[in-house]
Design an enzyme around this catalytic site. Structure first.
Site, short mmCIF file in Angstrom:
data_model
loop_
_atom_site.label_atom_id
_atom_site.label_comp_id
_atom_site.label_asym_id
_atom_site.label_seq_id
_atom_site.Cartn_x
_atom_site.Cartn_y
_atom_site.Cartn_z
N ILE A 208 0.88 -1.18 0.00
CA ILE A 208 0.00 0.00 0.00
C ILE A 208 0.91 1.22 0.00
O ILE A 208 1.71 1.39 0.91
CB ILE A 208 -0.86 0.10 1.29
N HIS A 209 0.80 2.05 -1.05
CA HIS A 209 1.65 3.24 -1.05
C HIS A 209 0.98 4.47 -1.64
O HIS A 209 1.42 5.59 -1.39
CB HIS A 209 2.96 2.96 -1.80
N ARG A 210 -0.09 4.30 -2.41
CA ARG A 210 -0.68 5.47 -3.08
C ARG A 210 -1.32 6.41 -2.07
O ARG A 210 -2.03 5.99 -1.17
CB ARG A 210 -1.73 5.03 -4.11
N ASP A 281 -1.82 -1.54 -4.54
CA ASP A 281 -2.35 -0.36 -5.23
C ASP A 281 -1.29 0.17 -6.20
O ASP A 281 -1.41 1.27 -6.74
CB ASP A 281 -2.80 0.73 -4.24
#
Length: 360
Positions: A208-210, A281
């Site tokens: 998860i990074h967005r 993501d």
């Protein structure tokens, strides 16, 4: 430097990995190249060792422009890239993907009447709230040669009227597949992450990074809850950026799964290729899952890689805990034939280099 030289502008680690695949082909057919690193993604792992281990040519220029607002970063890059273009007089400027470095490189070139080559052209999320979408649309519009990774990308450009513009559209395939195949053997011999974490093939790899997920507390809580629920059935491993870890701590969102520090490319290839499934993501990781025959659940409402969804390899789950869990159960029992050519089967770089040899 010969007039035939291509000036390649890069700004993030994934771009260097993709460009390395193309640079190898350039060397084979003797297309000279000047590499500029804008410094956009400051990454302490991008040391001399990184370039040596990854067989990536070292940049001739490093602008060290990072940690600024979008406008300030793009503006400074534009200013310095213009100076380099005037000094080097390349026959064309090549850019990759959709970062601020991509847009700055394309703008600096077109203002100097130097031709622009865009690798990964034609991708669309149709979400203009994403800075990447703005960058890729503007870059495509001012490019002379558009290398599209997929049929969908070609179709997007045609739908936008590009056949009426002074630009050439070429379906090249995706250089990311070339890189993944090339580096897997290196990863097998140098990465020890599977042994270090004591992993079997029965684990889910998630990232998860967005900002649309990490900066929205409701979405982040739902995604974490979904991963926690899956972790009760199968181990979930999440390489997590310190910034996201900080957000989780400050919002008291609790995690039950295995969190590890962000990993390098070799370790990531080993995690993907040994996993049961991927949840992410990230755009790149959706494709890498496919390259190694893994189903993927995308933690977004849309994807640029629609052919993965259309062919059943990928499922969009958004940020709903229930939807994520349902998608996991559906994909766990799904059987797919991954033996389908969606991205060029590792020959994209060769196709790009051969096309450029005559185009230049």
């Amino acid at each position: 430097m010969s007039k035939k030289a291509i000036l390649t502008v890069l700004g993030a680690r994934p771009q260097f990995i993709k460009a390395a695949a193309v640079s190898r082909q350039f060397q084979k057919i003797e297309i000279p190249e000047i590499i500029v690193h804008t410094g956009q993604h400051f990454d302490k792992n991008m040391s001399d060792v990184f370039f040596k281990e990854m067989s990536i040519p070292s940049p001739q220029y490093n602008l060290k422009i990072n940690s600024l607002s979008h406008g300030a970063m793009t503006g400074r890059m534009l200013e310095q890239l213009e100076e380099i273009i005037l000094k080097e007089t390349p026959s064309a400027v090549m850019v990759y993907g959709d970062t601020n470095s991509t847009l700055a490189g394309a703008l600096a070139a077109v203002k100097q009447h130097v031709r622009v080559i865009h690798v990964e052209a034609g991708l669309r999320s149709f979400n203009m709230a994403m800075p990447e979408e703005v960058n890729r649309i503007l870059t495509d519009r001012i490019s002379n040669l558009l290398f599209c990774p997929t049929d969908t990308a070609v179709k997007n450009l045609k739908n936008e009227g590009y056949e009426n513009f002074n630009a050439q559209i070429v379906k090249s395939g995706d250089v990311m597949q070339d890189a993944a195949y090339f580096y897997l053997d290196k990863a097998k011999s140098s990465s020890k992450i599977i042994e270090r974490l004591g992993l079997t093939s029965d684990f889910v790899l998630a990232t998860i990074h967005r900002q649309e997920n990490t900066d929205d507390q409701t979405k982040l809580k739902q995604i974490i809850d979904g991963l926690n629920r899956i972790n009760k059935e199968v181990r979930v491993v999440v390489p997590l950026h310190p910034r996201t870890q900080k957000i989780l701590k400050s919002t008291s969102i609790s995690t039950d799964f295995t969190i590890i520090e962000p990993v390098g490319y070799f370790d990531m290839l080993m995690l993907i290729s040994n996993s049961k499934m991927v949840m992410t993501d990230s755009g790149g990781l959706q494709k890498e899952a496919f390259f190694f025959g893994k189903h993927c659940i995308t933690l977004r409402e849309q994807t640029e890689w629609v052919e993965l969804v259309e062919n059943g390899f990928n499922r969009l789950a958004g940020a709903s805990s229930d939807a994520i869990l349902n998608a996991f159960h559906e994909m766990s029992s799904k059987e797919s034939n991954f033996n389908i050519d969606l991205y060029g089967n590792g020959k994209a770089s060769e196709k790009i280099a051969q096309h450029l040899k005559s185009w230049l």
